[in-house]
Write a protein that holds these residues in place. Structure first.
Motif, PDB file in Angstrom:
ATOM      1  N   ASP A  21       0.850  -1.180   0.000  1.00 45.06           N
ATOM      2  CA  ASP A  21       0.000   0.000   0.000  1.00 45.06           C
ATOM      3  C   ASP A  21       0.891   1.236   0.000  1.00 45.06           C
ATOM      4  OD1 ASP A  21      -1.603   2.257   1.174  1.00 45.06           O
ATOM      5  OD2 ASP A  21      -3.161   0.714   1.156  1.00 45.06           O
ATOM      6  N   GLN A  22       0.666   2.138  -0.952  1.00 45.99           N
ATOM      7  CA  GLN A  22       1.493   3.330  -1.101  1.00 45.99           C
ATOM      8  C   GLN A  22       0.869   4.577  -0.487  1.00 45.99           C
ATOM      9  OE1 GLN A  22       4.548   3.074  -2.315  1.00 45.99           O
ATOM     10  NE2 GLN A  22       4.217   0.887  -2.717  1.00 45.99           N
ATOM     11  N   GLY A  23      -0.297   4.447   0.130  1.00 43.46           N
ATOM     12  CA  GLY A  23      -0.951   5.616   0.705  1.00 43.46           C
ATOM     13  C   GLY A  23      -0.286   6.082   1.984  1.00 43.46           C
ATOM     14  N   LEU A  24      -0.367   7.368   2.255  1.00 41.01           N
ATOM     15  CA  LEU A  24       0.169   7.922   3.491  1.00 41.01           C
ATOM     16  C   LEU A  24      -0.599   7.370   4.686  1.00 41.01           C
ATOM     17  CD1 LEU A  24       0.642  11.663   2.447  1.00 41.01           C
ATOM     18  CD2 LEU A  24       2.467   9.971   2.809  1.00 41.01           C
ATOM     19  N   ALA A  25       0.127   6.957   5.703  1.00 44.49           N
ATOM     20  CA  ALA A  25      -0.497   6.379   6.895  1.00 44.49           C
ATOM     21  C   ALA A  25       0.313   6.766   8.121  1.00 44.49           C
ATOM     22  CB  ALA A  25      -0.594   4.859   6.767  1.00 44.49           C
ATOM     23  N   SER A  26      -0.311   6.642   9.294  1.00 45.20           N
ATOM     24  CA  SER A  26       0.303   7.127  10.527  1.00 45.20           C
ATOM     25  C   SER A  26       0.043   6.176  11.686  1.00 45.20           C
ATOM     26  CB  SER A  26      -0.266   8.511  10.869  1.00 45.20           C
ATOM     27  OG  SER A  26       0.062   8.912  12.187  1.00 45.20           O
ATOM     28  N   SER A  27       0.861   6.303  12.712  1.00 40.97           N
ATOM     29  CA  SER A  27       0.678   5.518  13.937  1.00 40.97           C
ATOM     30  C   SER A  27      -0.720   5.685  14.523  1.00 40.97           C
ATOM     31  CB  SER A  27       1.703   5.936  15.000  1.00 40.97           C
ATOM     32  OG  SER A  27       3.016   5.685  14.567  1.00 40.97           O
ATOM     33  N   ILE A  28      -1.321   6.858  14.342  1.00 36.21           N
ATOM     34  CA  ILE A  28      -2.643   7.086  14.920  1.00 36.21           C
ATOM     35  C   ILE A  28      -3.720   6.261  14.217  1.00 36.21           C
ATOM     36  CG2 ILE A  28      -2.067   9.397  15.753  1.00 36.21           C
ATOM     37  CD1 ILE A  28      -3.670  10.546  13.398  1.00 36.21           C
ATOM     38  N   ASP A  29      -3.373   5.656  13.064  1.00 36.14           N
ATOM     39  CA  ASP A  29      -4.354   4.851  12.325  1.00 36.14           C
ATOM     40  C   ASP A  29      -4.474   3.428  12.868  1.00 36.14           C
ATOM     41  OD1 ASP A  29      -4.702   7.035  10.609  1.00 36.14           O
ATOM     42  OD2 ASP A  29      -3.137   6.330   9.243  1.00 36.14           O
ATOM     43  N   ILE A  30      -3.522   2.997  13.675  1.00 36.49           N
ATOM     44  CA  ILE A  30      -3.512   1.608  14.137  1.00 36.49           C
ATOM     45  C   ILE A  30      -4.748   1.300  14.972  1.00 36.49           C
ATOM     46  CG2 ILE A  30      -2.274  -0.069  15.571  1.00 36.49           C
ATOM     47  CD1 ILE A  30       0.331   1.320  14.754  1.00 36.49           C
TER      48      ILE A  30
END
Length: 523
Positions: free
Chosen positions: A396-405
């Motif tokens: 997956d190449q989309g931007l993601a963050s620790s807050i998404d877990i």
């Protein structure tokens, strides 16, 4: 309703994304972690909310930025007033366990670096009015992880759960100096265990000479990595006898410094065969030049938590030792994954792998973390493997963050998130246009005359970092400059880019403004 899934959440400490085989590293051996990615989804642009242990772990637990939950830096515990996703899992009937590193509270016992200072000629407020928060996260309930006071298991000192975890066994600190419940156990196995740890008790080895590196005398079977795998296997065996779904956080203190892989892992990788990062020795930002100068002049002790410069030989040695620590973790993970299979739990257990932040690991000639938000420190691995929906090595190449877990786990468990959660479901929502990384330093480090406050934005193409009270900032075109060598912030040709990235940053910051608490109107 279909049976709720189990979760095995594996988290390491200070582990770069490109220090795994499945993220393109051709040297480090990680077949078991790679196997999770082989039939799962690997997120290639996954970023931390904060590149420091406690703040980012608190963001993982709450699904909220540090500016929202308040644990801005190591030494500031996660408040018991903040809801965690593990509490929601437990509320929905999950059995919850934490084995390994927690670091949601302080464990050093050292005096606070920042304290309220009375001003001359002014009346100081009373103690309970000296902070904006009257509940300032002090007292016995916030001292459960203090290593100097760890005379009995944390489970015996708890009243109720621990941030939602009903079962807790903790390994605090790092490497062969790990402590907490793990150390109590190790001392039971060998009465002379304290004579095995630390540089003063290290085994002789003149092949490696690098800061914070020694050949530990602790045998592999007594090292914290092995203990975490052993205890996780036992906990899973107990869950196999029950019908309730479970969430287990298996948390390794390594490959965080100091660099002390035990036994065969010490010399598993030859420093002479390690390639230096492409950016090694390059970069003219003020703190980089200051750290290099301090190393050359011998004024930087390089034996603490602050970032420091290294020579080529030191960098190769530290990377080789880090690879050894990672491979030991991978072997431990392999044991636990096999145990899941043997217990008949694998078919309904979502396996997740990530870390709390990265490490320079030689980028620009530096080691450790803090201050500069290069990709090595803020981009981390995140792998999701759901056995009910296997995919062929999806990236997956989309931007993601620790807050998404937190949001993603709750969504998969069929649980509605609490009001104020800021992350997104990684599979059911579109990526944001930008990711925000926050850092609020609490101490002055080499190259600066005051603690630093930094805000970073990452877009599909650019990384920009702004810092309070300094006359320099950073802007990199990650498409043409993936190693972040050419700072374009003051380049007139990038003025329009800077403006557009700044707008994206502001829009994302507005989006992340707190939506909690709910209004207190009567129904």
């Amino acid at each position: 309703m279909s049976k709720q899934p189990n979760f095995l959440f594996i988290i390491t400490d200070q582990h770069r994304a490109d220090h795994l085989g499945c993220y393109g590293n051709p040297v480090v051996k990680t077949p078991n972690i790679d196997s999770i990615a082989k039939t799962g989804t690997r997120f290639d642009r996954f970023y931390v909310a904060n590149p420091i242990c406690m703040p980012n772990r608190a963001s993982i637990m709450t699904g909220r930025m540090c500016s929202a939950h308040g644990a801005r830096h190591n030494g500031i515990p996660l408040s018991k007033d903040h809801t965690t996703f593990v509490e929601l899992l437990r509320d929905a009937g999950y059995r919850t366990g934490l084995i390994g590193k927690s670091h949601l509270q302080s464990f050093t016992g050292l005096p606070a670096t920042n304290q309220f200072e009375p001003k001359e000629g002014k009346r100081a407020p009373s103690a309970h009015l000296q902070d904006a928060y009257k509940n300032n996260r002090q007292g016995e309930e916030y001292e459960l992880e203090l290593v100097p006071d760890w005379d009995r298991p944390i489970s015996e000192r708890l009243t109720g759960d621990f941030y939602g975890f009903e079962h807790v066994e903790i390994a605090a600190d790092h490497a062969d100096q790990a402590s907490g419940d793990y150390l109590l156990w190790a001392r039971e196995q060998r009465s002379d265990f304290d004579d095995l740890v630390g540089p003063d008790n290290a085994l002789p080895d003149n092949r490696i000479n690098a800061p914070q590196a020694w050949r530990t005398a602790v045998p592999e079977e007594l090292y914290s990595t092995s203990w975490i795998a052993d205890r996780s296997e036992d906990w899973l065996a107990e869950r196999a006898q029950e019908d309730a779904p479970f969430f287990l956080q298996m948390s390794f203190p390594d490959p965080h410094h100091p660099f002390t892989p035990p036994g065969k892992y010490w010399d598993m990788y030859d420093p002479a065969e390690i390639e230096l990062p492409s950016s090694f020795g390059k970069g003219n930002l003020p703190p980089i030049k200051a750290m290099q100068r301090a190393m050359e002049e011998g004024t930087d002790p390089r034996d603490n938590q602050n970032p420091f410069a290294v020579t080529e030989d030191e960098a190769r040695a530290i990377i080789a030792l880090t690879y050894g620590m990672i491979t030991m973790i991978d072997d431990a993970i392999g044991r636990v994954l096999k145990r899941l299979e043997d217990l008949g739990l694998a078919d309904n257990t979502v396996v997740i792998f990530t870390t709390d932040h990265g490490d320079y690991m030689g980028d620009h000639g530096l080691m450790l973390k803090l201050l500069l938000h290069y990709q090595g420190t803020i981009r981390v691995p995140f792998i999701w493997n759901d056995p009910t929906t296997p995919v062929p090595a999806n990236a997956d190449q989309g931007l993601a963050s620790s807050i998404d877990i937190a949001t993603t786990i709750l969504s998969r468990a069929g649980i509605q998130p609490f009001n104020g959660i800021q992350g997104r479901d990684l599979f059911l929502s579109d990526p944001p246009e930008a990711i925000i990384v926050e850092e609020d330093s609490q101490r002055t480090m080499t190259g600066f005359d005051k603690p630093q406050r930094v805000r970073t934005v990452v877009t599909d193409r650019y990384r920009m970092s702004l810092r309070e009270g300094e006359n320099w900032h950073e802007l990199y075109d990650l498409e043409s400059d993936p190693y972040e060598l050419a700072n374009q912030y003051d380049d007139p040709n990038y003025e329009s880019v800077r403006h557009s990235v700044t707008e994206a940053m502001l829009r994302r910051i507005i989006n992340l403004q707190d939506r909690s608490p709910l209004p207190a109107y009567r129904a």
